[in-house]
Design an enzyme around this catalytic site. Sequence first.
Site, mmCIF file in Angstrom:
data_model
loop_
_atom_site.group_PDB
_atom_site.id
_atom_site.type_symbol
_atom_site.label_atom_id
_atom_site.label_comp_id
_atom_site.label_asym_id
_atom_site.label_seq_id
_atom_site.Cartn_x
_atom_site.Cartn_y
_atom_site.Cartn_z
ATOM 1 C CG HIS A 43 32.308 76.645 27.824
ATOM 2 N ND1 HIS A 43 31.618 77.370 28.775
ATOM 3 C CD2 HIS A 43 31.896 77.119 26.624
ATOM 4 C CE1 HIS A 43 30.819 78.228 28.171
ATOM 5 N NE2 HIS A 43 30.966 78.096 26.864
ATOM 6 C CB SER A 75 26.934 87.770 22.551
ATOM 7 O OG SER A 75 26.581 87.556 23.909
ATOM 8 C CG ASN A 89 28.595 74.914 23.888
ATOM 9 O OD1 ASN A 89 27.990 73.899 24.224
ATOM 10 N ND2 ASN A 89 29.244 75.696 24.748
ATOM 11 C CD1 TRP A 90 23.500 73.320 19.665
ATOM 12 C CD2 TRP A 90 22.111 71.577 19.849
ATOM 13 N NE1 TRP A 90 22.917 73.135 18.442
ATOM 14 C CE2 TRP A 90 22.054 72.059 18.519
ATOM 15 C CE3 TRP A 90 21.324 70.490 20.195
ATOM 16 C CZ2 TRP A 90 21.223 71.483 17.553
ATOM 17 C CZ3 TRP A 90 20.498 69.916 19.224
ATOM 18 C CH2 TRP A 90 20.455 70.414 17.915
ATOM 19 C CE LYS A 91 26.855 78.016 26.117
ATOM 20 N NZ LYS A 91 27.020 79.317 26.752
ATOM 21 N N GLY A 147 26.912 79.774 21.026
ATOM 22 C CA GLY A 147 26.033 79.119 21.995
ATOM 23 C C GLY A 147 24.580 79.254 21.582
ATOM 24 N N GLY A 148 23.888 80.217 22.197
ATOM 25 C CA GLY A 148 22.450 80.404 21.984
ATOM 26 C C GLY A 148 22.004 80.378 20.533
ATOM 27 C CD GLU A 192 28.220 78.208 30.017
ATOM 28 O OE1 GLU A 192 27.928 77.105 29.524
ATOM 29 O OE2 GLU A 192 27.873 79.287 29.502
ATOM 30 N N GLY A 234 26.560 84.683 26.476
ATOM 31 C CA GLY A 234 25.138 84.691 26.816
ATOM 32 C C GLY A 234 24.616 86.020 27.318
ATOM 33 C CD GLU A 274 33.321 80.437 24.070
ATOM 34 O OE1 GLU A 274 32.476 80.451 23.178
ATOM 35 O OE2 GLU A 274 33.198 79.776 25.115
HETATM 36 P P1 PGA Z 1 26.687 82.441 23.501
HETATM 37 O O1 PGA Z 1 27.644 81.282 24.108
HETATM 38 O O2 PGA Z 1 26.884 82.415 22.005
HETATM 39 O O3 PGA Z 1 25.312 82.042 23.897
HETATM 40 O O4 PGA Z 1 27.147 83.725 24.100
HETATM 41 C C1 PGA Z 1 28.915 81.028 23.583
HETATM 42 C C2 PGA Z 1 29.570 79.883 24.309
HETATM 43 O O5 PGA Z 1 29.394 79.764 25.515
HETATM 44 O O6 PGA Z 1 30.272 79.063 23.692
#
Ligand code: PGA
Length: 247
Positions: free
Chosen positions: A93, A208, A9-11, A229-230, A95, A169, A163
Amino acid sequence: MRKKLVAGNWKMNGLSSSLEEVMAMTTTADRLDCDLVVIPPFTLIERACTASKGSKLLIGGQNCHAQKSGAFTGDVSADMLLDAGAKFVILGHSERRTEHGETDALVSAKAATAIQSGLVAIICVGETQDERDANQTLAVIERQLAGSVPDTATSANTVVAYEPVWAIGTGRVPTVAQIAEVHLAIHAALKKRFGDDGGSVSVLYGGSVKPSNAQSIFAIEYVDGALVGGASLKASDFSAIAEALNA
Ligand code: PGA
């Protein structure tokens, strides 16, 4: 059989220059048995599909509208994602739940539309730190699952991602026992609701995930892959995580 997959997930990250990373990820996707999915921002979906054409790398979108089309300025429909070449869409998600007020009912409506259009919905659930501290984790997960997964879900059109909000993050990862407990609960709830096919829905862990912890997370029962994510922004890290799942 639950399918194994790693989704990135590149956000709200990624410009034209990031397509180089997509190209590098195609090599990994072709080498591995598990599915590898890159989920860039909307603006890169079509070009990511072109860049990965002929490889096993799959592309997804980060959200879609619950309606098929209409007067919804700034929104993107499931059919548009498909038309651009996406096969997956992330829904619910944390967010989006937090910053855009998305409820379980809305996530379910979006997932139903995505599924009807032919996308695979990656539906996210997860507790906050406060909910975990209050021993509400399993109740929250079960409530989110019941409310966010539509009746039309099958193992072919739906993936669930666990998640924990506090792990996204932050570099904080739940213990093996904590992940195992929730994944077993998700697997059992899906099986109870959808029968044997529900037991074949893949359940990803997200929050993470890094090359350094992927192997120990993937060793946990009922963890079928990861939503990253990251660490999905760089082909080298993302590939190392996928290699750990494939091992
Ligand atoms: P993260 O994000 O790997 O940066 O913790 C995961 C996500 O939000 O899908």
